[in-house]
Enzyme design. Structure first.
Site, PDB file in Angstrom:
ATOM      1  N   GLU A   1     -89.037  62.366 -91.347  1.00  0.00           N
ATOM      2  CA  GLU A   1     -89.385  63.778 -91.081  1.00  0.00           C
ATOM      3  C   GLU A   1     -90.015  63.801 -89.704  1.00  0.00           C
ATOM      4  O   GLU A   1     -91.161  63.384 -89.534  1.00  0.00           O
ATOM      5  CB  GLU A   1     -90.362  64.297 -92.131  1.00  0.00           C
ATOM      6  CG  GLU A   1     -89.786  64.416 -93.529  1.00  0.00           C
ATOM      7  CD  GLU A   1     -88.623  65.376 -93.628  1.00  0.00           C
ATOM      8  OE1 GLU A   1     -88.482  66.262 -92.757  1.00  0.00           O
ATOM      9  OE2 GLU A   1     -87.821  65.214 -94.556  1.00  0.00           O
TER      10      GLU A   1
ATOM     11  N   LYS B   1     -99.700  53.962 -95.496  1.00  0.00           N
ATOM     12  CA  LYS B   1    -100.446  53.753 -94.242  1.00  0.00           C
ATOM     13  C   LYS B   1    -100.634  55.093 -93.542  1.00  0.00           C
ATOM     14  O   LYS B   1     -99.703  55.654 -92.987  1.00  0.00           O
ATOM     15  CB  LYS B   1     -99.698  52.785 -93.317  1.00  0.00           C
ATOM     16  CG  LYS B   1    -100.588  52.325 -92.168  1.00  0.00           C
ATOM     17  CD  LYS B   1     -99.854  51.998 -90.904  1.00  0.00           C
ATOM     18  CE  LYS B   1     -99.458  53.194 -90.106  1.00  0.00           C
ATOM     19  NZ  LYS B   1    -100.595  54.019 -89.593  1.00  0.00           N
TER      20      LYS B   1
ATOM     21  N   CYS C   1     -95.239  70.614 -88.178  1.00  0.00           N
ATOM     22  CA  CYS C   1     -93.909  70.360 -87.620  1.00  0.00           C
ATOM     23  C   CYS C   1     -93.015  71.575 -87.815  1.00  0.00           C
ATOM     24  O   CYS C   1     -92.135  71.843 -87.008  1.00  0.00           O
ATOM     25  CB  CYS C   1     -93.302  69.082 -88.185  1.00  0.00           C
ATOM     26  SG  CYS C   1     -93.330  69.022 -89.967  1.00  0.00           S
TER      27      CYS C   1
ATOM     28  N   GLU D   1     -91.819  69.994 -77.856  1.00  0.00           N
ATOM     29  CA  GLU D   1     -92.474  70.233 -79.125  1.00  0.00           C
ATOM     30  C   GLU D   1     -93.968  70.268 -78.878  1.00  0.00           C
ATOM     31  O   GLU D   1     -94.623  69.234 -78.805  1.00  0.00           O
ATOM     32  CB  GLU D   1     -92.173  69.138 -80.158  1.00  0.00           C
ATOM     33  CG  GLU D   1     -92.745  69.514 -81.496  1.00  0.00           C
ATOM     34  CD  GLU D   1     -92.965  68.356 -82.457  1.00  0.00           C
ATOM     35  OE1 GLU D   1     -93.006  67.200 -82.020  1.00  0.00           O
ATOM     36  OE2 GLU D   1     -93.114  68.635 -83.647  1.00  0.00           O
TER      37      GLU D   1
HETATM   38  P1  ADP Z   1     -98.079  61.317 -83.292  1.00  0.00           P
HETATM   39  O1  ADP Z   1     -97.722  62.376 -84.270  1.00  0.00           O
HETATM   40  O2  ADP Z   1     -99.544  61.209 -83.008  1.00  0.00           O
HETATM   41  O3  ADP Z   1     -97.207  61.197 -82.088  1.00  0.00           O
HETATM   42  P2  ADP Z   1     -96.710  59.117 -84.567  1.00  0.00           P
HETATM   43  O4  ADP Z   1     -95.475  59.796 -84.881  1.00  0.00           O
HETATM   44  O5  ADP Z   1     -96.646  57.968 -83.618  1.00  0.00           O
HETATM   45  O6  ADP Z   1     -97.879  60.027 -84.068  1.00  0.00           O
HETATM   46  O7  ADP Z   1     -97.452  58.661 -85.888  1.00  0.00           O
HETATM   47  C1  ADP Z   1     -97.102  58.923 -87.218  1.00  0.00           C
HETATM   48  C2  ADP Z   1     -97.421  57.686 -88.028  1.00  0.00           C
HETATM   49  O8  ADP Z   1     -96.618  56.607 -87.558  1.00  0.00           O
HETATM   50  C3  ADP Z   1     -98.855  57.190 -87.930  1.00  0.00           C
HETATM   51  O9  ADP Z   1     -99.259  56.704 -89.212  1.00  0.00           O
HETATM   52  C4  ADP Z   1     -98.758  56.052 -86.940  1.00  0.00           C
HETATM   53  O10 ADP Z   1     -99.793  55.091 -87.045  1.00  0.00           O
HETATM   54  C5  ADP Z   1     -97.425  55.455 -87.314  1.00  0.00           C
HETATM   55  N1  ADP Z   1     -96.789  54.625 -86.278  1.00  0.00           N
HETATM   56  C6  ADP Z   1     -97.083  54.545 -84.959  1.00  0.00           C
HETATM   57  N2  ADP Z   1     -96.265  53.680 -84.338  1.00  0.00           N
HETATM   58  C7  ADP Z   1     -95.414  53.194 -85.286  1.00  0.00           C
HETATM   59  C8  ADP Z   1     -94.318  52.279 -85.278  1.00  0.00           C
HETATM   60  N3  ADP Z   1     -93.913  51.680 -84.163  1.00  0.00           N
HETATM   61  N4  ADP Z   1     -93.684  52.045 -86.433  1.00  0.00           N
HETATM   62  C9  ADP Z   1     -94.047  52.676 -87.576  1.00  0.00           C
HETATM   63  N5  ADP Z   1     -95.061  53.537 -87.647  1.00  0.00           N
HETATM   64  C10 ADP Z   1     -95.750  53.798 -86.521  1.00  0.00           C
END
Ligand code: ADP
Length: 476
Positions: A250, A177, A284, A380
């Site tokens: 990560e 995903k 990152c 960050e």
């Molecule tokens: P950002 O780097 O924009 O802050 P995230 O860390 O939220 O984004 O996103 C990294 C991935 O995690 C994306 O594929 C996002 O759709 C997914 N994601 C967002 N919310 C959740 C959740 N509650 N559980 C698992 N995956 C999530």
């Protein structure tokens, strides 16, 4: 516009579920961050399709796990070849959805196929734990089952294959995903997977940031391989707890670069600049806090300012562009707010001007004289903005570097390997590079301490995280 680009249509993209390329239950527009125009309407899976993808992966698991590792490896090698063969088509698509310059997109795809080959070359041999006259004890590595690979928007393809490859090599099946702002190239790699792997072994779904939680809570998912923010990582961990899923997380970083007093400012500046600004700072493991000894501080600042002013920012499809836009509006607004905070508390010595017109562009920005409490230093920040911080005693610089809640990577820069190594030993991070940065060959694991994560990716250790160690204890 680049001549090799065809206009993209909605029908150009499909989810991969159970070996079939299918439309989503609805669509979501993917925006080009350089133009703010729609790149394509991307299929968006609903919860039922996410569940279908997991069910397909579960059904495919026993047969895939039973195949000899060498056969799984051979199919992964085909995927690497397929990516190489389609790179001219995939790179401009990656640039359009992610924003990175075309050269950076080609590089990402090259690293992706190299990572597939490097990881797929690994093995999971049976290990002898104990051998006596009475007993032979061995450890074998079994696959876990269905792996959910959840990826971010900064390196969509590298992040995908770095999870997919070890998962599949070890005998797991996968649901991928991608992030909702960068799903398109991932779906194209999904199409390549559809031609190579048996139905259900690889599934790719796209969402509107709403299906990650479905995967992390799903009882038929055995492991989550996640790259993203620390805040979301915590949610993933909580959601995985009721079913005790295996996790590789990560997460964020706020990497320090420690520049010792013995380096040449002219020589070091381009290296530091790259370490901070690569991918417009959306890495990152980018250097995000640059600690420079007071004896060379002004000279290093002046060199960095020259580089930042000369940097060519623009649409990644245009010739000669070195830095693309930030990937999405939310990130753009966040970084702009951090720059305003830096303007209030320090001195902006290059960049920092607001961008007029469409596109989420930020000129590389150098800030001197900030206190460690400024947002640019302690948060960050994920943008092309570099705080250069002065220190007089090396021990203080190390202590300041270690105050971060993060512990992903760090760099040390010195003419003396011994001094640099001593500093490296005192830094509380998962990786320390000495006189280089972002060297991440597929055979070398990386991971974070503290709030930067859990577990490692790449290398033998990264591969083993997609397995269960099983002990077989035999009487002789
Ligand atoms: P950002 O780097 O924009 O802050 P995230 O860390 O939220 O984004 O996103 C990294 C991935 O995690 C994306 O594929 C996002 O759709 C997914 N994601 C967002 N919310 C959740 C959740 N509650 N559980 C698992 N995956 C999530």
């Amino acid at each position: 516009m680049n001549a090799q680009l065809k206009p993209l249509q909605t029908g150009d993209f499909r989810l991969l579920i159970g070996g079939r390329l299918v439309p989503g239950a609805s669509t979501i527009d993917v925006i080009n961050p350089a133009t703010e125009q729609v790149v394509a309407a991307c299929p968006r899976a609903d919860v039922a399709q996410a569940n279908e993808a997991v069910a397909a992966a579960k059904a495919a698991f026993p047969a895939w796990a039973a195949r000899p590792l060498a056969e799984r490896r051979a199919l992964l090698m085909k995927l690497a070849d397929a990516i190489d063969a389609r790179v001219a088509e995939l790179a401009p698509l990656l640039t359009q959805e992610q924003g990175k310059p075309l050269g950076g997109a080609f590089f990402e795809l090259m690293v992706a196929s190299a990572n597939i080959r490097g990881i797929a070359a690994l093995d999971l041999p049976v290990a002898t734990v104990k051998e006596t006259a009475e007993a032979r004890v061995v450890r074998v590595r079994s696959p876990l089952g269905v792996v959910a690979a959840i990826t971010p928007w900064n390196f969509p393809v590298i992040m995908m294959v770095t999870k997919l490859t070890p998962a599949l090599l070890a005998g797991n099946t996968v649901v991928v995903k991608p992030a909702p702002t960068t799903p398109l190239t991932t779906l194209k790699v999904g199409e390549l997977c559809a031609e190579i792997f048996p139905p259900g072994v690889v599934n790719v779904i796209a969402d509107a940031n709403d299906l990650g939680g479905v995967l992390t809570a799903h009882p038929d998912v055995a492991k989550i391989a996640f790259t993203g923010s620390t805040a979301t990582g915590r949610k993933v961990m909580a959601s995985a707890a009721p079913t005790l899923k295996r996790l590789t997380l990560e997460l964020g970083g706020n990497d320090a670069a420690i520049v010792l007093d013995d380096v040449d400012p002219k020589d070091i500046a381009p290296k530091l600049f790259f370490a901070a600004m690569v991918n417009s700072g959306q890495v990152c493991l980018a250097a995000k806090r640059i600690f420079v000894h007071e004896s060379i501080y002004d000279a290093v600042c002046a060199e960095l300012a020259k580089l930042a002013t000369a940097a060519k920012v623009g649409n990644g499809l245009d010739e000669g562009v070195e830095f693309g836009p930030l990937q999405n509006r939310m990130q753009f607004e966040k970084v702009k707010a951090i720059i305003e905070d830096a303007r209030a508390h320090g001195k902006i010595i290059a960049g920092g001007q607001p961008h007029q017109g469409p596109g989420f562009f930020i000129q590389p920005t150098i800030v001197s004289g900030l206190p460690d409490s400024a947002r640019l230093v302690c948060e960050e920040q994920f943008g092309p903005v570099m705080p250069v911080l002065k220190y007089s005693k090396l021990e203080d610089a190390i202590a300041r570097a270690n105050t971060s809640e993060y512990g992903l990577g760090a760099t040390v820069w010195s003419k003396s390997p011994e001094r640099a190594y001593e500093v490296a030993m005192k830094l509380d991070t998962g990786t320390v590079w000495i006189n280089k940065h972002l060297d991440l060959p597929p055979g070398v694991p990386y991971g974070g301490t503290k709030q930067s994560g859990y577990g490692v990716e790449l290398g033998q250790h990264g591969l083993e995280e997609f397995t269960q160690a099983k002990i077989i204890n035999m009487a002789k």
